[in-house]
Design an enzyme around this catalytic site. Structure first.
Site, PDB file in Angstrom:
ATOM      1  N   GLY A  16     -20.206  19.278  62.844  1.00  0.00           N
ATOM      2  CA  GLY A  16     -19.647  20.576  62.485  1.00  0.00           C
ATOM      3  C   GLY A  16     -18.595  20.451  61.409  1.00  0.00           C
ATOM      4  O   GLY A  16     -18.322  19.374  60.882  1.00  0.00           O
ATOM      5  N   GLY A  19     -11.354  23.812  59.574  1.00  0.00           N
ATOM      6  CA  GLY A  19     -10.218  23.662  58.696  1.00  0.00           C
ATOM      7  C   GLY A  19      -9.600  22.287  58.774  1.00  0.00           C
ATOM      8  O   GLY A  19      -8.915  21.851  57.854  1.00  0.00           O
ATOM      9  N   VAL A  23     -16.842  16.973  61.001  1.00  0.00           N
ATOM     10  CA  VAL A  23     -17.019  16.132  62.186  1.00  0.00           C
ATOM     11  C   VAL A  23     -18.426  15.554  62.175  1.00  0.00           C
ATOM     12  O   VAL A  23     -19.403  16.276  61.957  1.00  0.00           O
ATOM     13  CB  VAL A  23     -16.789  16.933  63.489  1.00  0.00           C
ATOM     14  CG1 VAL A  23     -16.856  16.002  64.697  1.00  0.00           C
ATOM     15  CG2 VAL A  23     -15.442  17.638  63.440  1.00  0.00           C
ATOM     16  N   GLU A  87     -13.537  10.615  71.203  1.00  0.00           N
ATOM     17  CA  GLU A  87     -14.587  10.580  72.225  1.00  0.00           C
ATOM     18  C   GLU A  87     -15.702  11.548  71.847  1.00  0.00           C
ATOM     19  O   GLU A  87     -15.438  12.685  71.455  1.00  0.00           O
ATOM     20  CB  GLU A  87     -13.987  10.971  73.576  1.00  0.00           C
ATOM     21  CG  GLU A  87     -14.996  10.989  74.722  1.00  0.00           C
ATOM     22  CD  GLU A  87     -14.363  11.461  76.016  1.00  0.00           C
ATOM     23  OE1 GLU A  87     -13.168  11.847  75.999  1.00  0.00           O
ATOM     24  OE2 GLU A  87     -15.057  11.447  77.044  1.00  0.00           O
ATOM     25  N   ASP A 131      -4.075  25.816  69.309  1.00  0.00           N
ATOM     26  CA  ASP A 131      -5.298  26.404  68.757  1.00  0.00           C
ATOM     27  C   ASP A 131      -6.406  26.393  69.811  1.00  0.00           C
ATOM     28  O   ASP A 131      -7.550  26.065  69.530  1.00  0.00           O
ATOM     29  CB  ASP A 131      -5.743  25.653  67.503  1.00  0.00           C
ATOM     30  CG  ASP A 131      -6.808  26.438  66.718  1.00  0.00           C
ATOM     31  OD1 ASP A 131      -6.759  27.681  66.753  1.00  0.00           O
ATOM     32  OD2 ASP A 131      -7.677  25.807  66.111  1.00  0.00           O
ATOM     33  N   PRO A 134     -12.545  29.106  72.579  1.00  0.00           N
ATOM     34  CA  PRO A 134     -13.831  28.632  73.118  1.00  0.00           C
ATOM     35  C   PRO A 134     -14.525  27.609  72.225  1.00  0.00           C
ATOM     36  O   PRO A 134     -15.228  26.731  72.729  1.00  0.00           O
ATOM     37  CB  PRO A 134     -14.650  29.923  73.235  1.00  0.00           C
ATOM     38  CG  PRO A 134     -13.620  30.979  73.472  1.00  0.00           C
ATOM     39  CD  PRO A 134     -12.443  30.581  72.626  1.00  0.00           C
ATOM     40  N   ASN A 136     -13.187  25.216  70.734  1.00  0.00           N
ATOM     41  CA  ASN A 136     -12.543  23.923  70.950  1.00  0.00           C
ATOM     42  C   ASN A 136     -12.677  23.456  72.394  1.00  0.00           C
ATOM     43  O   ASN A 136     -11.941  22.576  72.824  1.00  0.00           O
ATOM     44  CB  ASN A 136     -11.056  23.996  70.579  1.00  0.00           C
ATOM     45  CG  ASN A 136     -10.824  23.842  69.093  1.00  0.00           C
ATOM     46  OD1 ASN A 136     -11.684  23.318  68.385  1.00  0.00           O
ATOM     47  ND2 ASN A 136      -9.693  24.301  68.606  1.00  0.00           N
ATOM     48  N   ASP A 149      -9.562  18.634  70.178  1.00  0.00           N
ATOM     49  CA  ASP A 149      -8.503  18.842  69.177  1.00  0.00           C
ATOM     50  C   ASP A 149      -7.161  19.152  69.809  1.00  0.00           C
ATOM     51  O   ASP A 149      -6.382  19.950  69.282  1.00  0.00           O
ATOM     52  CB  ASP A 149      -8.891  19.954  68.208  1.00  0.00           C
ATOM     53  CG  ASP A 149     -10.025  19.541  67.298  1.00  0.00           C
ATOM     54  OD1 ASP A 149     -10.592  20.406  66.612  1.00  0.00           O
ATOM     55  OD2 ASP A 149     -10.371  18.338  67.282  1.00  0.00           O
TER      56      ASP A 149
END
Length: 922
Positions: A16, A19, A23, A87, A131, A134, A136, A149
């Site tokens: 993904g 900002g 990833v 992870e 932050d 959903p 995250n 995160d």
């Protein structure tokens, strides 16, 4: 980036983008695991202050060790590219789940509890997410929540004040500084949206928004753009009409508290929200409010007066019933659930030792795994490894009366440790320990066993919880096991087992210290007296069966020592021989394991080759009760012990002919074979002539001729350990019972040779192996408080010693070329390279492979650890013993997954059923 390599990480696919960077999924080529790589924006490479800040925050975040928080493994730099290693979490994000519609209430609340536990753990460390949303939060296929995160919003903070709130998170110099906005617009707290300083209550707001969306299936503050979204956060009150109809009022109240625009009106801690959710899930009335049954009246309608009258009468009746109910408290509700062990955890294989224990207050249970003891609080989702119990081959374990300590047996010693973990305290050296219980704050009682041929007997002793010498309570009553002191300390409950015949029988007994008499109470085993006035015990058609044992209860008076009334069966299919795998707390919580009815437990193991990468291949013979494996010098045959409950014999497996032949045949325990250097003879230990203690015997390896005694010594048990190729001597393991100690000796193989001490000290020295060049001896010792691997010169063993292992170790093996040493540590097989020039230098041990293979513990008469061997002459693979429930073998004697469950059954308030079904006779 796909296919590119960053340091030792190979990028395999994209996950993904946000900002904070892109990833990717990557392969860690050093450790052989998949990880997530977050490649940071390019501006980081040109801002040393920002990189330094990120490094500091990454260290803090890496310290967050919680099962619901995705771990950060490191912050790396490769050719100017800065990236985080994290992870890798499989599964969908919570955002993906919400897009499919509302999540069922019960499932949503269970997910929400895990989110609160993650936030609670981080907040305790001073880390705020800033932050939370959903997107995250991931949910694994097993239903486990992982918050991503965590805290990176602050870690990524930069100097910009002109921010783009569509990115997540936006960057700022100081995350809590006034005037700086940080976060994602739709999930920002009002104080964040205004650029004010924030604390953990900003996360509580975001949690409320996320829970609302889980239940409603749609966004709470979504606007057409950033401006309108922020305006809704600041000005609009949440619309709760879209929540599920008749939602439990406590959840509605929880959402209102989380979403208070004034910070001081919100929950003070996320733990308060967690408690509210837990109580809703435990509400016996269910997750929904009762429907509104109020009557609507219509002016001018005569029947309305009648309805009103009926309503008044019914209301009065309801109020009266409620008052009566308040005067007469309802009995606690019986609640049962199943705890599934997380992936990667495996219950240890234990023949006669319980695998579960429950604290006296019923708020915590502990279970035994191949990694150590795990503790699981009833108000937590996951169990935690008790630090200090790893790599110890733990047998029995049990709680102290106050629930703050655990006593357990490992490495031939009785120990205690705080439930929260720490350094174990050794109470005494008692290798032949069987099972025990903690009577009062100052006293532990336990049983021991000894064997001679078909005769197995035992004693019951007690010891101070501060340690010291055990004191005898009971002897001379066969095999007396599973002791429990009864209230007042004037008598002890135990099980008497008759092992000599077929079938094995047992009797629940009680011993009065005043009359010094023992009397039978009832046929059964593993009995426990409960404060309700009941005696519970197990019964089965076959004591040695894996399953099919039934938990019975009968009324019992600890004053008269009489059991009265008819026994009543309460719980079926308790697992383990003797049905041992159950525990009951003083508060009435029952914890137990189940298994398929009628499966016979034989302690069978499979023989498997394991190469250096951990790949397995079966040796060939059917599984059996194998132990003490030794490969012949030419690698063509394997000598091993085949045991049962009453005897043991030495057998030989021919690798090429794939044939098993019996070498010894007696009613004694002939075991632990060792090959002569030329392969013509096999030495073994046996108690056939020495009255309970073992001597050394030998026989031609082709089976010809009679068995001859090689050497025995009064007062000691002797075990052949290794017969070096260069030398006319045998290295011998020695044990003696007074004092309890294990030593190493050297015995000449010439006629009339005498046993001489080699390593004799106050610590246990076990498992000696001589190097191929004959210059070094490796062995294990407990001088550090646990077993570790050591090396010393040979035969002058008084020279400098080297500690080889670092985290515990047993059972050393030399590579055939002498350049490496191997040993076992927990479920890991370790390899140590040896530098020899200019002096010997053992390098740092490394894990070669892992597996739940059989490892033998030491007991009073068996100072041997020979559960594996290395192939000859190549040394490329290892011969391991693998318990059947771990085995790759397809055998009719194998246990199925259902028969070897990785789950624990829990019943809270079980005493309510017990008292209802088994009245106590006064």
């Amino acid at each position: 980036m796909i296919g590119k390599k960053l340091a030792h990480y190979e990028i395999t696919s994209k996950i993904g983008k946000g900002g904070m960077g892109e990833v990717y999924r990557a392969k860690d080529t050093k450790l052989g695991r998949d990880v997530a790589i977050k490649v940071l924006p390019e501006e980081f490479a040109f801002d040393p202050n920002r990189v330094a800040r990120l490094q500091r925050e990454a260290k803090l975040l890496a310290a967050l060790n919680h099962p619901n928080i995705a771990a950060i493994y490191g912050l790396e730099d490769s050719d100017g590219t800065h990236f985080l290693v994290m992870e890798l979490i499989e599964g969908d994000t919570l955002s993906d789940r919400i897009k499919k519609g509302p999540i069922p209430v019960e499932e949503a609340l269970k997910l929400a509890i895990q989110i609160t536990e993650a936030l609670e753990a981080a907040h305790e460390k001073g880390v705020i997410h800033r932050d939370l949303k959903p997107a995250n939060i991931k949910v694994t296929p097993e239903g486990k929540v992982k918050v991503l995160d965590f805290g990176l919003a602050k870690a990524f903070a930069g100097d910009e004040t002109d921010v783009n709130l569509t990115d997540s998170p936006t960057l700022s110099d100081v995350a809590t500084r006034q005037g700086i906005i940080l976060g994602t617009a739709a999930y920002m707290s009002p104080e964040q949206a205004r650029g004010k300083s924030v604390d953990k209550r900003a996360d509580i707001w975001a949690f409320g928004v996320a829970l609302y969306e889980m239940l409603a299936g749609k966004a709470l503050f979504a606007g057409e753009d950033i401006t309108s979204t922020l305006a809704r956060v600041l000005e609009r009150e949440p619309d709760f009409s879209t929540l599920p109809e008749n939602l439990h009022p406590r959840i509605r109240f929880l959402l209102e508290r989380c979403l208070k625009k004034e910070v001081r009106d919100r929950y003070g801690t996320i733990g308060d929200a967690r408690v509210d959710i837990q109580e809703v899930l435990a509400d016996p009335n269910g997750l929904f409010a009762l429907p509104d049954t109020s009557l609507k009246t219509h002016e001018g309608n005569r029947t309305s007066l009648f309805r009103v009258a009926v309503t008044v009468i019914m209301t009065a009746a309801i109020v009266g019933a409620m008052v009566w109910k308040l005067r007469t408290p309802s009995p606690p509700e019986i609640v049962s659930f199943r705890y599934e062990l997380p992936a990667g955890q495996k219950l240890t294989y234990s023949l006669f030792m319980p695998l579960v224990a429950v604290s006296p207050d019923g708020k915590r249970f502990v279970y035994n795994t191949t990694d150590g003891l795990y503790s699981r609080s009833m108000d937590e989702m996951d169990a935690r490894l008790i630090a200090g119990t790893a790599n110890q081959n733990i047998g029995d374990f049990f709680f102290s009366p106050d629930g703050k300590w655990l006593a357990y047996h490992a490495e031939g010693k009785l120990k205690k440790i705080a439930v929260g973990g720490g350094i174990p305290q050794v109470l005494c050296n008692i290798p032949n320990f069987v099972e025990g219980s903690w009577y009062d704050p100052d006293t532990i009682v336990f049983s021991t066993n000894t064997s001679s041929g078909n005769n197995i007997s035992g004693e019951i002793l007690k010891i101070s919880t501060d340690g010291g010498d055990p004191q005898l309570l009971l002897e001379g009553d066969g095999l007396a096991v599973y002791p429990q002191m009864l209230p007042g300390g004037r008598s002890v409950l135990y099980t008497k087992v008759q092992m000599g015949g077929t079938p094995i029988t047992s009797q629940v007994m009680v011993r009065s210290f005043e009359s010094e008499e023992s009397k039978p109470l009832i046929a059964g085993y593993v009995a426990r007296y409960l404060r309700t006035g009941h005696l519970v015990y197990t019964v089965g058609n076959d004591i040695m069966s894996v399953g099919g044992h039934i938990l019975y209860a009968v009324s019992f008076d600890p004053e008269t020592l009489e059991a009265t009334g008819d026994p009543v069966p309460l719980v079926e299919n308790i697992r383990g021989p003797f049905g041992i795998h159950y525990a009951v707390s003083n508060s009435g919580t029952l914890v137990y394991l189940t298994a398929t009815t009628g499966s016979v437990l034989t302690d069978d193991r499979d023989l498997v080759w394991v190469d250096r990468e951990g790949n397995e291949e079966r040796l060939g013979p059917d599984p059996d009760q194998y132990d003490g494996v030794r490969i012949s010098p030419d690698g063509a045959k394997v000598a091993l012990t085949v045991a049962n409950i009453n005897t043991a014999d030495v057998w030989i497996w021919d690798v090429n002919r794939r044939n098993m032949s019996r070498l010894t045949r007696s009613e004694a325990f002939d075991q632990y074979p060792v090959w002569a250097p030329d392969g013509g003879k096999i030495l073994f230990s046996s108690d056939r002539e020495t009255n309970r203690l073992s001597g050394i015997f030998w026989k031609a390896s082709d089976g010809a001729g009679e068995t001859e005694k090689f050497y025995s010594l009064k007062g000691k048990s002797l075990f052949p350990m290794c017969w070096p190729e260069k030398g006319n001597f045998l290295i011998v393991g020695e044990t003696e019972s007074n004092p309890l100690n294990a030593n190493i000796g050297i015995l000449s193989t010439e006629e009339d040779g005498a046993l001489e001490p080699l390593l004799h000290g106050k610590y246990d020295e076990i498992g000696p192996r001589i190097s191929p060049d004959g210059k070094w001896m490796a062995y294990q010792s407990d001088e550090s408080g646990r077993y570790e691997i050591y090396m010393c010169p040979f035969p002058e063993v008084t020279g400098r010693r080297y500690k080889v292992s670092t985290e515990g170790g047993i059972s050393p093996l030399w590579a055939p070329d002498g350049k490496k040493l191997y040993y076992r540590s927990g479920d890991a097989t370790m390899e140590v390279e040896l530098e020899t020039a200019p002096t010997l230098n053992p390098l740092t041990p490394r894990i070669l492979f892992k597996g739940a293979y059989y490892t033998r513990d030491i007991d009073e008469y068996e100072a041997v650890v020979t559960p594996w061997d290395i192939s000859r002459p190549d040394g490329r693979r290892f011969l391991m013993l693998k318990p059947l429930d771990q085995s790759v073998a397809e055998s009719p004697k194998s246990l199925t997954d259902e028969e070897s469950p990785q789950r624990i059954e829990v019943v809270v308030n079980w005493f309510e059923e017990l008292k209802a079904r088994v009245p106590v006779n006064k």
